[in-house]
Design a protein around this motif. Structure first.
Motif, PDB file in Angstrom:
ATOM      1  N   ALA A 192      10.623   4.323  28.618  1.00 49.13           N
ATOM      2  CA  ALA A 192      10.022   4.399  29.962  1.00 49.13           C
ATOM      3  C   ALA A 192       8.535   4.061  29.885  1.00 49.13           C
ATOM      4  O   ALA A 192       8.013   3.353  30.748  1.00 49.13           O
ATOM      5  CB  ALA A 192      10.229   5.800  30.543  1.00 49.13           C
ATOM      6  N   LEU A 193       7.882   4.541  28.819  1.00 48.87           N
ATOM      7  CA  LEU A 193       6.441   4.313  28.682  1.00 48.87           C
ATOM      8  C   LEU A 193       6.133   2.822  28.542  1.00 48.87           C
ATOM      9  O   LEU A 193       5.301   2.277  29.262  1.00 48.87           O
ATOM     10  CB  LEU A 193       5.925   5.076  27.461  1.00 48.87           C
ATOM     11  CG  LEU A 193       4.425   4.994  27.224  1.00 48.87           C
ATOM     12  CD1 LEU A 193       3.702   5.917  28.205  1.00 48.87           C
ATOM     13  CD2 LEU A 193       4.094   5.431  25.803  1.00 48.87           C
ATOM     14  N   TRP A 241       5.872  23.377  28.983  1.00 48.44           N
ATOM     15  CA  TRP A 241       5.921  23.595  30.444  1.00 48.44           C
ATOM     16  C   TRP A 241       5.178  22.500  31.195  1.00 48.44           C
ATOM     17  O   TRP A 241       5.523  22.198  32.345  1.00 48.44           O
ATOM     18  CB  TRP A 241       5.417  25.010  30.792  1.00 48.44           C
ATOM     19  CG  TRP A 241       6.407  26.047  30.314  1.00 48.44           C
ATOM     20  CD1 TRP A 241       6.248  26.920  29.274  1.00 48.44           C
ATOM     21  CD2 TRP A 241       7.746  26.271  30.806  1.00 48.44           C
ATOM     22  NE1 TRP A 241       7.397  27.666  29.097  1.00 48.44           N
ATOM     23  CE2 TRP A 241       8.325  27.291  30.026  1.00 48.44           C
ATOM     24  CE3 TRP A 241       8.507  25.697  31.826  1.00 48.44           C
ATOM     25  CZ2 TRP A 241       9.634  27.756  30.234  1.00 48.44           C
ATOM     26  CZ3 TRP A 241       9.802  26.157  32.038  1.00 48.44           C
ATOM     27  CH2 TRP A 241      10.354  27.179  31.243  1.00 48.44           C
ATOM     28  N   GLU A 242       4.207  21.871  30.536  1.00 52.13           N
ATOM     29  CA  GLU A 242       3.546  20.717  31.167  1.00 52.13           C
ATOM     30  C   GLU A 242       4.551  19.576  31.298  1.00 52.13           C
ATOM     31  O   GLU A 242       4.590  18.891  32.321  1.00 52.13           O
ATOM     32  CB  GLU A 242       2.324  20.287  30.317  1.00 52.13           C
ATOM     33  CG  GLU A 242       1.491  19.154  30.918  1.00 52.13           C
ATOM     34  CD  GLU A 242       2.073  17.769  30.688  1.00 52.13           C
ATOM     35  OE1 GLU A 242       2.162  17.000  31.672  1.00 52.13           O
ATOM     36  OE2 GLU A 242       2.454  17.452  29.550  1.00 52.13           O
ATOM     37  N   VAL A 287       7.491  15.946  38.705  1.00 58.63           N
ATOM     38  CA  VAL A 287       6.638  14.951  39.383  1.00 58.63           C
ATOM     39  C   VAL A 287       7.258  13.555  39.251  1.00 58.63           C
ATOM     40  O   VAL A 287       7.376  12.814  40.234  1.00 58.63           O
ATOM     41  CB  VAL A 287       5.197  14.967  38.798  1.00 58.63           C
ATOM     42  CG1 VAL A 287       4.355  13.846  39.389  1.00 58.63           C
ATOM     43  CG2 VAL A 287       4.533  16.310  39.055  1.00 58.63           C
ATOM     44  N   TYR A 288       7.694  13.203  38.030  1.00 54.97           N
ATOM     45  CA  TYR A 288       8.313  11.873  37.823  1.00 54.97           C
ATOM     46  C   TYR A 288       9.518  11.686  38.729  1.00 54.97           C
ATOM     47  O   TYR A 288       9.718  10.623  39.306  1.00 54.97           O
ATOM     48  CB  TYR A 288       8.821  11.714  36.391  1.00 54.97           C
ATOM     49  CG  TYR A 288       7.762  11.513  35.347  1.00 54.97           C
ATOM     50  CD1 TYR A 288       6.572  10.856  35.627  1.00 54.97           C
ATOM     51  CD2 TYR A 288       7.968  11.970  34.052  1.00 54.97           C
ATOM     52  CE1 TYR A 288       5.622  10.684  34.645  1.00 54.97           C
ATOM     53  CE2 TYR A 288       7.021  11.801  33.073  1.00 54.97           C
ATOM     54  CZ  TYR A 288       5.844  11.150  33.373  1.00 54.97           C
ATOM     55  OH  TYR A 288       4.901  10.981  32.398  1.00 54.97           O
ATOM     56  N   LEU A 289      10.342  12.740  38.788  1.00 54.86           N
ATOM     57  CA  LEU A 289      11.600  12.622  39.529  1.00 54.86           C
ATOM     58  C   LEU A 289      11.328  12.403  41.019  1.00 54.86           C
ATOM     59  O   LEU A 289      11.857  11.459  41.617  1.00 54.86           O
ATOM     60  CB  LEU A 289      12.445  13.887  39.310  1.00 54.86           C
ATOM     61  CG  LEU A 289      13.908  13.761  39.678  1.00 54.86           C
ATOM     62  CD1 LEU A 289      14.598  12.706  38.822  1.00 54.86           C
ATOM     63  CD2 LEU A 289      14.620  15.106  39.478  1.00 54.86           C
ATOM     64  N   VAL A 290      10.472  13.262  41.584  1.00 51.39           N
ATOM     65  CA  VAL A 290      10.204  13.165  43.030  1.00 51.39           C
ATOM     66  C   VAL A 290       9.493  11.851  43.358  1.00 51.39           C
ATOM     67  O   VAL A 290       9.949  11.072  44.214  1.00 51.39           O
ATOM     68  CB  VAL A 290       9.357  14.378  43.509  1.00 51.39           C
ATOM     69  CG1 VAL A 290       8.967  14.222  44.964  1.00 51.39           C
ATOM     70  CG2 VAL A 290      10.132  15.676  43.295  1.00 51.39           C
ATOM     71  N   HIS A 325       2.393   9.663  39.933  1.00 53.27           N
ATOM     72  CA  HIS A 325       3.259   9.184  38.846  1.00 53.27           C
ATOM     73  C   HIS A 325       2.395   8.758  37.650  1.00 53.27           C
ATOM     74  O   HIS A 325       2.663   9.150  36.515  1.00 53.27           O
ATOM     75  CB  HIS A 325       4.055   7.977  39.374  1.00 53.27           C
ATOM     76  CG  HIS A 325       5.345   7.720  38.661  1.00 53.27           C
ATOM     77  ND1 HIS A 325       6.491   8.438  38.913  1.00 53.27           N
ATOM     78  CD2 HIS A 325       5.691   6.805  37.716  1.00 53.27           C
ATOM     79  CE1 HIS A 325       7.470   7.968  38.154  1.00 53.27           C
ATOM     80  NE2 HIS A 325       7.011   6.984  37.413  1.00 53.27           N
ATOM     81  N   ASP A 326       1.341   8.006  37.939  1.00 48.14           N
ATOM     82  CA  ASP A 326       0.502   7.480  36.848  1.00 48.14           C
ATOM     83  C   ASP A 326      -0.336   8.580  36.211  1.00 48.14           C
ATOM     84  O   ASP A 326      -0.493   8.622  34.987  1.00 48.14           O
ATOM     85  CB  ASP A 326      -0.401   6.352  37.374  1.00 48.14           C
ATOM     86  CG  ASP A 326       0.436   5.158  37.818  1.00 48.14           C
ATOM     87  OD1 ASP A 326       1.638   5.144  37.512  1.00 48.14           O
ATOM     88  OD2 ASP A 326      -0.104   4.247  38.474  1.00 48.14           O
ATOM     89  N   ILE A 327      -0.866   9.503  37.027  1.00 43.99           N
ATOM     90  CA  ILE A 327      -1.658  10.614  36.454  1.00 43.99           C
ATOM     91  C   ILE A 327      -0.770  11.437  35.517  1.00 43.99           C
ATOM     92  O   ILE A 327      -1.144  11.779  34.400  1.00 43.99           O
ATOM     93  CB  ILE A 327      -2.258  11.514  37.567  1.00 43.99           C
ATOM     94  CG1 ILE A 327      -3.359  10.768  38.305  1.00 43.99           C
ATOM     95  CG2 ILE A 327      -2.797  12.824  36.977  1.00 43.99           C
ATOM     96  CD1 ILE A 327      -3.953  11.532  39.487  1.00 43.99           C
ATOM     97  N   SER A 328       0.460  11.724  35.987  1.00 46.52           N
ATOM     98  CA  SER A 328       1.383  12.516  35.174  1.00 46.52           C
ATOM     99  C   SER A 328       1.679  11.817  33.842  1.00 46.52           C
ATOM    100  O   SER A 328       1.727  12.453  32.786  1.00 46.52           O
ATOM    101  CB  SER A 328       2.671  12.741  35.972  1.00 46.52           C
ATOM    102  OG  SER A 328       3.514  13.572  35.259  1.00 46.52           O
TER     103      SER A 328
END
Ligand code: HEM
Length: 248
Positions: free
Chosen positions: A50-51, A142-143, A150-153, A177-180
């Motif tokens: 994915a990265l 947990w992060e 966040v990715y999923l939504v 998405h990008d910050i995460s």
């Protein structure tokens, strides 16, 4: 009574133990069974797929050279959401697998508060109440859980596009998405360093599934005490007297 999650996890462990083996030799302890190792490496595989496919979409002028690996730019774009989905699904299973050892305790709060002195301490052993995972490992875990949400939504919003969700939700999703991804990537660099050269003897926990007792009493003294019934500092001193400490 065992919960549905524990029953599911136990069944998966038993099934995977039939396909792979974990040998523990004298002076070693079982750290991660086959099922945990399988999940971890699937998580890592899908994370990097994915990265790298994501980099080609995020900054094409800089990372265009990644895209031929996926059959070109349009294919990388088409496959990226599926790689992301694979990552989230395997990490969700990993989360169920590690729900118990990742529970936050007072020892973790103490570990985080004293993180500076833990890192700079001259003492070879971690604080005596450090269990199966330390506070830093749990924070990262947990992060990643939060990052997966966040990715999923945001990923679903980006996948369906502005026609379904409108321009603003898509614009905001891009940013989140990008910050995460950047936060997680930074954490993974530290994780890879600590799991290999930073804390020698850790990598084999995820390959062979076993670690040396010296590794256990050094990095996770409370876990060492729990599984062996022995005092970690005393075990360390005895090994030092026998001239064995370098074996970590
Ligand atoms: C080539 C890359 C990687 C290596 C060498 C690696 C190595 C390891 C090792 C040896 C452990 C066991 C640590 C222990 O038992 O204390 C571990 C645990 C773990 N790994 Fe990885 N890993 C890699 C990639 C990843 C990726 C991409 C993720 C998720 C995005 C990840 C998430 C975790 C988590 C959450 C744990 C448990 C907590 C921790 O040890 O930090 N790993 N990894």
């Amino acid at each position: 009574m065992a919960s549905a999650v524990e029953r599911f996890d136990d069944k998966a462990r038993q099934t995977f133990d039939r396909f792979g083996r974990t040998e523990t030799y004298q002076g070693e302890l079982l750290r991660h069974p086959v099922y945990t190792r399988f999940l971890h490496w699937m998580v890592a595989l899908f994370f990097f797929l994915a990265l790298f496919s994501g980099f080609g979409i995020y900054l094409p002028w800089l990372f265009r050279w990644f895209t031929p690996v996926f059959g070109g730019g349009p294919l990388a774009r088409a496959m990226h959401p599926w790689f992301g989905l694979g990552f989230v699904v395997f990490f969700a299973l990993q989360m169920l697998n590690w729900l118990n050892p990742m529970k936050w305790t007072q020892a973790d709060t103490k570990w985080m508060r004293n993180i500076k002195s833990v890192i700079s301490s001259q003492d070879e052993l971690e604080p005596p109440d450090t269990g199966f995972f330390n506070g830093g490992q749990k924070v990262q875990f947990w992060e990643i859980v939060a990052g997966c949400v966040v990715y999923l939504v945001t990923g679903i919003i980006l996948w369906a596009g502005a026609r379904t969700f409108g321009r603003w939700p898509v614009a905001i999703s891009y940013v989140l998405h990008d910050i995460s991804a950047l936060i997680m990537l930074g954490g993974i660099f530290i994780h890879i360093y600590l799991s290999t050269i930073g804390e020698p003897g850790t990598f084999q926990a995820m390959t062979r599934g076993a670690v040396s007792e010296a590794w256990a009493w050094t990095f996770h003294p409370a876990w060492y005490k729990e599984v062996t019934g022995r005092d970690p500092r005393q075990a360390c001193e005895e090994a030092r007297r026998r001239g064995e400490f370098a074996e970590r």
